[in-house]
Scaffold this active site. Sequence first.
Site, PDB file in Angstrom:
ATOM      1  N   CYS A   1       0.804  -1.236   0.000  1.00 17.40           N
ATOM      2  CA  CYS A   1       0.000   0.000   0.000  1.00 17.40           C
ATOM      3  C   CYS A   1       0.830   1.275   0.000  1.00 17.40           C
ATOM      4  O   CYS A   1       0.719   2.102  -0.899  1.00 17.40           O
ATOM      5  CB  CYS A   1      -0.936  -0.001   1.215  1.00 17.40           C
ATOM      6  SG  CYS A   1      -2.050  -1.414   1.288  1.00 17.40           S
TER       7      CYS A   1
ATOM      8  N   HIS B   1      -2.825   6.434   4.597  1.00 16.65           N
ATOM      9  CA  HIS B   1      -1.750   5.455   4.797  1.00 16.65           C
ATOM     10  C   HIS B   1      -0.387   5.970   4.342  1.00 16.65           C
ATOM     11  O   HIS B   1       0.412   5.231   3.766  1.00 16.65           O
ATOM     12  CB  HIS B   1      -2.089   4.134   4.099  1.00 16.65           C
ATOM     13  CG  HIS B   1      -1.343   2.971   4.698  1.00 16.65           C
ATOM     14  ND1 HIS B   1      -1.321   1.720   4.138  1.00 16.65           N
ATOM     15  CD2 HIS B   1      -0.574   2.882   5.828  1.00 16.65           C
ATOM     16  CE1 HIS B   1      -0.598   0.910   4.881  1.00 16.65           C
ATOM     17  NE2 HIS B   1      -0.130   1.596   5.911  1.00 16.65           N
TER      18      HIS B   1
END
Length: 826
Positions: A149, A205
């Site tokens: 990610c 994130h």
Amino acid sequence: MQTVALTVLSVLLSLDCLSAHRAEQNQIQNQTQNQTQSQTQNQNQNQTQNQSQTQNQTQNQTQNQTQNQNQSQTQSQTQNQTQSNRNTHSDESEPKKKKKNQPHIIFILTDDQGFNDIGYHNPTIKTPTLDKLAAEGVTLENYYVQPICTPSRSQLITGRYQIHTGLQHSIIRPSQPSCLPAHMDTLPERLREAGYATHMVGKWHLGFYRKACLPTRKGFDSFFGSLTGSVNYYSYGSCDGPGLCGYDLHEDEDVAWGQEGKYSTTLFTQRARKILESHDPADKPLFLLLSLQAVHTPLQTPESYIYPYRDMANVARRKFAAMVSTVDEAVRNVTYALRKHGFYRNSVIIYSTDNGAQPFAGGSNWPLRGQKGSYWEGGVRGVAFVHSPLLRRRRRVSKALLHITDWFPTLVGLAGGNTSESHGLDGFDVWPAISEGRESPRQEILHNIDPLHTPAAQTTDWAAAGPKKPKKKIQKKKIQKKKIQKQKLQKKKLQKQKLQKQKLQKQKIQKQKIQKKQKPKQKSAFRLKTTKKPWTFSHHAAQPKIKPEPKIKRLPKSKLKPRTKVHPRNRSLSHHSPRPKSYSSGAPPVSGTSRPRSQIQSRLKSKSRRDISQNQTLSRSRPPQPKSQTQLTSHVRNQNMSRPTSHPAVRPSEPPWDASVQAAIRVGDWKLLTGDPGHGDWVPPQVLPTLPGRWWNLERAVSLFPKSSALKNVWLFNITADPCERRDLADQRPDVVQRLMARLAYYNQTAVPVYFPPDDPLADPSRHGGAWVPWVDEEEDEEGKYHGVYKKGRNKKKKRKKPRWPLCKLKSFFLKLNTGMMSNRI
């Protein structure tokens, strides 16, 4: 008299005629004069009128000139005002004509969606909206992302490889004081400078340990979503280990409490629709980043979406497919809002995943190899398409090579922005390749170079994906290992004693022989030693002169057997010829010091094995006739003396890159992987209700060299001809391996140090009201605190508390230690 009178009368008459004629002439003259006077008067009047007209014209011209001057002055004033407004207000950077040409950009980013998790690749997944948008736009079938990610999102936002941002290793965990570099510009910042309104909804994130790392400080006007990597879809709880959990839903820079119970995909879609409703498309262009949490774990979805997939036997696959359907509905609602509020005709919709799927959690990358977290095609080849009425060539599939870093310069170029101030970009402007079908300017992709990666233990079954075994079994295994080690030590001691006796006997025999014939026997003994040398180290020229050469000669039995069958002439070639292929066959790169180190380490472990191997080599190397032995020694000496001349020819074939480092690069059609690329199996779609058994291992049994697969660290594939990575060409094309390794070495020179700090206990949500929030003040320089690299496991070793033993156990421990030391000395 009469005549006189007549003449007089005639004279008078003539005079009258003359007078009359003169009168007429005078009248005519008077008339003509009057006419001329009237004409002159008329002319004068006309002239005066013309003069007055010309005067009026000149007045009008002067008036027009003055009006034009006034208009030009007003225009210049307005231009100056607009320029001043441009300088003062960045939102009004371009005039209205250019604003109409700036498209609205909607970027939809999904999480963990695999290559086989969309309808146009797999009909069992029902995504009618995504299929229609892709069919009417341009489907990107040669598009690459990162395997996890944080790296993918950082490269999307910055346009740089992760080796240039310090995020080469792993992801940013919630407790880590790490985020994007402060000095690096971002995509929303450049679009804001171009006059865009920038909004983000969904998963961030990219770090949040201080407020400077938040999305609103990185170029977004507003933010609504989660800051960590994995959040519960209903409660919005996020955990970073057992007992370290907190609430993670934020609006701008505050915690958005009170949203529990609402499904995150629908909640984020509703917020995106509100942004479209409140924004005027004629006022400003819009950039909306909709970063959905789906289809990342945990596998949670409303029951109504599961019903269409009720026939799927595998529960995880069924829930995963239902989550993909929620994404399809979210995209349908967003596109409907774009049409309703007047955005669609001047918009560009981009759909992309951030990495490959996790097959053990319901996803599928079939028929590609690998999974999320690996550098095989299943982990880095992404699902993506572009849909826009502004595309010049629509309804087609693009095979142009694209990477997620390319969106930064592409979107800034579409917006009319300037990328000249964005130094160090690794992306390219690929809009002509997408819109017009031209060739892509990109020719190579650096997937990553991770110097901190340590390979995980590989298993031949699904145990690694299943639940972990209890600690009791692990403790039993440790006890068994210790027992086995003790038994081995005892055996070694016995072998040492026997070998020492044999040595003493041999020394006595040798002394007796030396006393009889000292000089020739010393030479023959020396030659015997030199004959053994090329059997183990034929590529060393100067080592036969070293005295402790028997120590270096020790080799395992498996290596000695094939060499004893080879003639000495062929032996030297056998050592040199496989060297260009040794790094590609799985063994570490061969160099002048690589083998002695490994053998010296094994020598220090056990001396008994060394002595046994010496005896074996002596018995096998001694021919029955001494004459042939002397010939062999002279032949080997000549080879050793001539070897330095052949050594430079071998050096160019040595790899310029350490093959043990995890790295991956794509250059043209070729792809090179070194180190540990990650889980590298072809996992078929989940058909069975539980984890499969033997049939899955059939893919593992296909490998031609199962014994060397554990040592293999170089792979080469032709991706255009073999997209599923089933034919390794590293042994067949060492020249391509060398070339791609040189490119890895080049990129490694430009890499910044890895920034992977340890967890900070101050990030605990219990200290901040039960929510994940920034915990470091802006004044503190947290980035300079750790100075780059931090290796995993150090803090864990420090935290381990040693058990306090009683005195009796300590005494027994030291007694055993002393006896062991004394026995080793003896």
